[in-house]
Design a protein around this motif. Structure first.
Motif, PDB file in Angstrom:
ATOM      1  N   GLY A  58       0.780  -1.225   0.000  1.00 29.28           N
ATOM      2  CA  GLY A  58       0.000   0.000   0.000  1.00 29.28           C
ATOM      3  C   GLY A  58       0.809   1.270   0.000  1.00 29.28           C
ATOM      4  N   SER A  59       2.111   1.176   0.342  1.00 27.41           N
ATOM      5  CA  SER A  59       2.981   2.349   0.396  1.00 27.41           C
ATOM      6  C   SER A  59       4.407   1.921   0.073  1.00 27.41           C
ATOM      7  CB  SER A  59       2.946   2.988   1.790  1.00 27.41           C
ATOM      8  OG  SER A  59       3.554   2.124   2.734  1.00 27.41           O
ATOM      9  N   LEU A  60       5.268   2.893  -0.167  1.00 20.37           N
ATOM     10  CA  LEU A  60       6.677   2.568  -0.415  1.00 20.37           C
ATOM     11  C   LEU A  60       7.318   1.949   0.820  1.00 20.37           C
ATOM     12  CD1 LEU A  60       7.839   5.702  -2.437  1.00 20.37           C
ATOM     13  CD2 LEU A  60       7.403   3.402  -3.317  1.00 20.37           C
ATOM     14  N   MET A  86      17.062  -0.073  -0.672  1.00 16.92           N
ATOM     15  CA  MET A  86      15.755   0.592  -0.594  1.00 16.92           C
ATOM     16  C   MET A  86      15.803   1.834   0.286  1.00 16.92           C
ATOM     17  SD  MET A  86      13.678  -1.144  -2.551  1.00 16.92           S
ATOM     18  CE  MET A  86      11.988  -0.835  -2.049  1.00 16.92           C
ATOM     19  N   LYS A  87      16.665   1.844   1.294  1.00 17.66           N
ATOM     20  CA  LYS A  87      16.767   3.004   2.187  1.00 17.66           C
ATOM     21  C   LYS A  87      17.316   4.228   1.482  1.00 17.66           C
ATOM     22  CE  LYS A  87      17.168   0.382   6.433  1.00 17.66           C
ATOM     23  NZ  LYS A  87      18.021  -0.052   7.532  1.00 17.66           N
ATOM     24  N   SER A  88      18.165   4.035   0.489  1.00 22.61           N
ATOM     25  CA  SER A  88      18.788   5.168  -0.198  1.00 22.61           C
ATOM     26  C   SER A  88      18.264   5.380  -1.620  1.00 22.61           C
ATOM     27  CB  SER A  88      20.303   4.986  -0.231  1.00 22.61           C
ATOM     28  OG  SER A  88      20.642   3.800  -0.928  1.00 22.61           O
ATOM     29  N   ALA A  89      17.364   4.520  -2.051  1.00 20.37           N
ATOM     30  CA  ALA A  89      16.869   4.584  -3.434  1.00 20.37           C
ATOM     31  C   ALA A  89      15.914   5.747  -3.649  1.00 20.37           C
ATOM     32  CB  ALA A  89      16.154   3.273  -3.783  1.00 20.37           C
ATOM     33  N   SER A  90      15.782   6.104  -4.924  1.00 19.88           N
ATOM     34  CA  SER A  90      14.732   7.011  -5.371  1.00 19.88           C
ATOM     35  C   SER A  90      13.656   6.150  -6.015  1.00 19.88           C
ATOM     36  CB  SER A  90      15.268   7.991  -6.415  1.00 19.88           C
ATOM     37  OG  SER A  90      16.268   8.794  -5.857  1.00 19.88           O
ATOM     38  N   PHE A  91      12.436   6.652  -6.016  1.00 20.27           N
ATOM     39  CA  PHE A  91      11.324   5.877  -6.544  1.00 20.27           C
ATOM     40  C   PHE A  91      10.523   6.691  -7.547  1.00 20.27           C
ATOM     41  CE2 PHE A  91      12.234   4.445  -2.263  1.00 20.27           C
ATOM     42  CZ  PHE A  91      12.363   3.076  -2.442  1.00 20.27           C
ATOM     43  N   LEU A  92      10.147   6.029  -8.626  1.00 22.30           N
ATOM     44  CA  LEU A  92       9.204   6.582  -9.574  1.00 22.30           C
ATOM     45  C   LEU A  92       7.930   5.752  -9.470  1.00 22.30           C
ATOM     46  CD1 LEU A  92      11.388   7.053 -12.784  1.00 22.30           C
ATOM     47  CD2 LEU A  92      10.855   8.751 -11.022  1.00 22.30           C
ATOM     48  N   VAL A  93       6.812   6.419  -9.332  1.00 27.89           N
ATOM     49  CA  VAL A  93       5.516   5.748  -9.304  1.00 27.89           C
ATOM     50  C   VAL A  93       4.775   6.191 -10.553  1.00 27.89           C
ATOM     51  CG1 VAL A  93       3.348   5.436  -8.058  1.00 27.89           C
ATOM     52  CG2 VAL A  93       5.501   5.678  -6.780  1.00 27.89           C
ATOM     53  N   ASP A  94       4.573   5.262 -11.452  1.00 33.23           N
ATOM     54  CA  ASP A  94       3.983   5.563 -12.760  1.00 33.23           C
ATOM     55  C   ASP A  94       4.705   6.722 -13.447  1.00 33.23           C
ATOM     56  OD1 ASP A  94       2.175   3.474 -12.638  1.00 33.23           O
ATOM     57  OD2 ASP A  94       0.573   4.711 -11.782  1.00 33.23           O
ATOM     58  N   GLY A  95       6.042   6.706 -13.329  1.00 36.60           N
ATOM     59  CA  GLY A  95       6.877   7.677 -14.018  1.00 36.60           C
ATOM     60  C   GLY A  95       7.098   8.991 -13.290  1.00 36.60           C
ATOM     61  N   LEU A  96       6.479   9.177 -12.126  1.00 35.02           N
ATOM     62  CA  LEU A  96       6.622  10.418 -11.368  1.00 35.02           C
ATOM     63  C   LEU A  96       7.397  10.154 -10.084  1.00 35.02           C
ATOM     64  CD1 LEU A  96       2.988  11.769 -11.739  1.00 35.02           C
ATOM     65  CD2 LEU A  96       5.004  12.446 -13.060  1.00 35.02           C
ATOM     66  N   ASP A 133       7.449  10.621  -0.656  1.00 32.16           N
ATOM     67  CA  ASP A 133       6.684  10.293   0.547  1.00 32.16           C
ATOM     68  C   ASP A 133       6.511   8.782   0.652  1.00 32.16           C
ATOM     69  OD1 ASP A 133       4.951  10.010   2.665  1.00 32.16           O
ATOM     70  OD2 ASP A 133       3.411  11.358   1.851  1.00 32.16           O
ATOM     71  N   ARG A 134       7.274   8.169   1.527  1.00 33.20           N
ATOM     72  CA  ARG A 134       7.243   6.710   1.657  1.00 33.20           C
ATOM     73  C   ARG A 134       5.978   6.200   2.347  1.00 33.20           C
ATOM     74  NH1 ARG A 134      12.737   4.034   1.330  1.00 33.20           N
ATOM     75  NH2 ARG A 134      13.990   5.595   0.287  1.00 33.20           N
ATOM     76  N   GLN A 135       5.190   7.108   2.897  1.00 33.31           N
ATOM     77  CA  GLN A 135       3.936   6.721   3.549  1.00 33.31           C
ATOM     78  C   GLN A 135       2.718   6.925   2.647  1.00 33.31           C
ATOM     79  OE1 GLN A 135       4.136   5.155   6.419  1.00 33.31           O
ATOM     80  NE2 GLN A 135       6.334   5.532   6.458  1.00 33.31           N
ATOM     81  N   ALA A 136       2.889   7.602   1.525  1.00 33.18           N
ATOM     82  CA  ALA A 136       1.763   7.895   0.627  1.00 33.18           C
ATOM     83  C   ALA A 136       1.181   6.603   0.063  1.00 33.18           C
ATOM     84  CB  ALA A 136       2.221   8.809  -0.513  1.00 33.18           C
TER      85      ALA A 136
END
Length: 80
Positions: free
Chosen positions: A25-27, A46-56, A60-63
């Motif tokens: 449900g969240s990062l 995972m602690k230092s990574a950047s994340f793209l969600v559907d390209g964006l 916010d790891r809790q979103a």
């Protein structure tokens, strides 16, 4: 379900897996699941990574993550 795609060092830390389907449900929850599945080496990435969600970019790891989203895990890159 989410499609999680691993790049560069994240792929190596996941044992060579390039993508997989995960229910999260969240990062933050995603990080916990993949760490349990693949080990602490990926957990550190995972602690230092950047994340793209559907390209964006998502910081916010809790979103809440949208159902069916694609999450790209991008570890820090070196280079010039």
């Amino acid at each position: 379900m989410l499609t999680v795609r691993y790049f560069a060092g994240a792929r190596a830390a996941a044992g060579g897996v390039s993508s997989e389907q995960i229910a999260a449900g969240s990062l933050e929850e995603l990080a916990q699941i993949v760490t349990a599945r693949h080990g602490e080496r990926l957990g550190l990435v995972m602690k230092s990574a950047s994340f793209l969600v559907d390209g964006l970019t998502c910081h916010d790891r809790q979103a809440a993550l949208p159902v069916g989203a694609t999450v790209d895990v991008l570890p820090p890159f070196a280079g010039g």
